[in-house]
Write a protein that holds these residues in place. Structure first.
Motif, PDB file in Angstrom:
ATOM      1  N   ASP A   6       0.824  -1.207   0.000  1.00  0.00           N
ATOM      2  CA  ASP A   6       0.000   0.000   0.000  1.00  0.00           C
ATOM      3  C   ASP A   6       0.857   1.255   0.000  1.00  0.00           C
ATOM      4  N   ASP A   7       2.162   1.086  -0.146  1.00  0.00           N
ATOM      5  CA  ASP A   7       3.003   2.289  -0.133  1.00  0.00           C
ATOM      6  C   ASP A   7       4.023   2.262  -1.261  1.00  0.00           C
ATOM      7  N   ARG A  39      -7.367   2.378   2.013  1.00  0.00           N
ATOM      8  CA  ARG A  39      -6.281   2.330   1.039  1.00  0.00           C
ATOM      9  C   ARG A  39      -6.512   1.284  -0.043  1.00  0.00           C
TER      10      ARG A  39
ATOM     11  N   LYS B  96      11.047   5.512   9.244  1.00  0.00           N
ATOM     12  CA  LYS B  96      11.100   4.081   9.545  1.00  0.00           C
ATOM     13  C   LYS B  96      12.303   3.500   8.810  1.00  0.00           C
TER      14      LYS B  96
ATOM     15  N   GLU C  11      -1.536   4.389   0.469  1.00  0.00           N
ATOM     16  CA  GLU C  11      -1.524   5.197   1.692  1.00  0.00           C
ATOM     17  C   GLU C  11      -1.965   6.626   1.409  1.00  0.00           C
TER      18      GLU C  11
END
Ligand code: NI
Ligand code: NI
Ligand code: NI
Ligand code: NI
Ligand code: NI
Ligand code: NI
Ligand code: NI
Ligand code: NI
Ligand code: NI
Ligand code: NI
Ligand code: NI
Ligand code: NI
Lengths: 136, 136, 136, 136, 136, 136
Positions: A6-7, A39, B96, C11
């Motif tokens: 999702d990123d 998302r 992160k 996202e």
């Protein structure tokens, strides 16, 4: 072998598909999924031989945004295959012949039909049907 | 852990996703599927620790319309992670940092960027790019 | 109003959905699509009043990665609606009553049922069915 | 311009996407749909200039299995764009700069990043982030 | 049991779904996927008893275009079920009662509601809600 | 004509598809979409003649859970069609011949092939290929 993404952008995922195929994956495919927080996301699935697992874990961790990869062993039944040749008005086309016990299926090779269709400026289906008509 | 759902509304499924995340699922996602009798349906997938299985079987049977749940154990490779801090024009953002052997990936935390974007009334991408520019 | 997005993450798209709803969009939804170069992508659709178009063009250009937005005017037929109240074992629930000519439909409000389900620790469907049983 | 296709294979549709892009379509994309008689199908969408319509009607009727094509005119708002150049450790990357009124967005060109990533044997994201760090 | 299909039409896949259900599959469903070379494709999933595996391998190899089938064993938790009868203005409807430990769910049978809705020329939801109101 | 549905089950949507086809819709199809509050949903699309619009607005409002329907007029280019007959080992099959200017496409009728495949207990593709081989 699977990862939910999702990123990472679609652009980057198209790149990764090609990279995994070039690295020898048996199959790579995307499934549209829906993750938390509204998302829209993509599940990346990679089919590989068990012996190649660590290599592909590395590739996925390096080239996708995922922080983890999950995997499982599937059993498979695969048909035997060999190729035959037929001649059409548009040129020669390979016929893929696949067998399993009594089951036999014959289909014109996509790549041959596509190449001839482009060379001869005719629709792909025209070449495909012409090849099929030569199959006994 | 999976269930195919053709007799529950999207409204109710959105509710269930939140409920399962609140109960501690590692991940919950939906996949659009097509079932018999022309039914558009949804596959609900829940990733959990093996020890939590009976708890989640109960939750799914209680809160969804399914009459059965299927499950399997996957192996996983997960990267190590820790957080670093960078300062941007818009405020402080956590980065992160995930590692696996030689592989290192750094990404700005979505939640921090989203919070700052709303506070400062700028696009999320503006904060995200600003954070990324501070990553060494 | 639509845009095809292959260079924005899931996202970020979840963030944009909320932003557009907060800005007064009538409806916002995502459709999974497949774009060139093997890219899994997302079509963002936004339903708005015609008068709000320039405002939403600006929002989309600012908050998504797209370089263009396309739009069209649709006609709509909308049912009249009002609310009635029913009492269940779990508390009071609003019933949405929608009408169009002779057609009448009554459905318990999702938000009320969800709130009571959480307060009373019962499944959403239990409250929903209880409310439905009070509808005449 | 759209057509619903339930009698053409995925193989043939991948071929058609390339053919339509080569013919000058602004955009071509697929949407998974579900048609009558339990058929999983694909909606083919083609965005073109109005003047090219008859040419693309012909291409779709000739190269897909459809017996009809439907079309509509959309209005569009498109951002202005020009390119700037940044230098990274991996080589030179073009930055696409798009503007609309006060709105300005800068993104590294995918094609440049992909080419450098392959030449230098580094992940695409590494080049992408390096380029982004040079954007002022 | 799964197979990815990029060289079979939607028409033919609708036929295969019915054939597999008629042969006794517990469940058959399609998932839209995206394969290499820009191909929109379909994943066919079949849930069966382990003892029926070789029979269904044969059916898939014979009736689909795939050259291989992959399979895995899942564990399942299934609720107990029995049926009760309720009487509505539109006729008699069976209520499916499913139980697992303390969990009990009651839902009107779709097939009964559908039959009555057609006979009485009323919406399916009207019958469904009427049946639900008779459930204690 | 379209409606987004997040409060109707897949079971009920399969019922509605058949009802709309029986009422004379030119085409009915579902698209998986993702709506607010994490809801997986379905877009129902119905293609009809303009004159039938009010009839179908009524059907959608009555038989689905939607409170509104949106619609638009599309232009269409449709190929001419007639049928020819070919004889195969398995029986007689109609060939659909569609034409538009110079473009001609011939395809075996699905319904004929499906019927013969069931009667003769052979795969659908076997009949389809046999029919195609008789096309001149
Ligand atoms: Ni994240
Ligand atoms: Ni041979
Ligand atoms: Ni059911
Ligand atoms: Ni560190
Ligand atoms: Ni791009
Ligand atoms: Ni009232
Ligand atoms: Ni057809
Ligand atoms: Ni400039
Ligand atoms: Ni193939
Ligand atoms: Ni009982
Ligand atoms: Ni609602
Ligand atoms: Ni003729």
């Amino acid at each position: 072998m699977e990862a939910n993404l999702d990123d990472q952008t679609g652009e980057a995922l198209g790149y990764v598909m090609q990279l995994l195929l070039d690295a020898g994956a048996l199959d790579v495919y995307f499934t549209p999924i829906q993750m938390k927080k509204n998302r829209p996301a993509t599940k990346l699935s990679v089919l590989i031989q068990p012996a190649a697992r660590e290599q592909f874990v590395q590739l996925l961790l390096q080239h996708t945004s995922t922080i983890g990869v999950r995997y499982q062993t599937w059993q498979r039944t695969i048909m035997q295959r060999h190729f035959e040749q037929v001649m059409t008005t548009y040129g020669s086309v390979q016929i893929k012949v696949v067998t399993y016990g009594e089951i036999v299926k014959r289909t014109p090779e996509y790549a041959d039909c596509a190449r001839l269709a482009q060379q001869q400026q005719v629709p792909l289906m025209t070449v495909y049907q012409a090849a099929l008509q030569q199959v006994k």
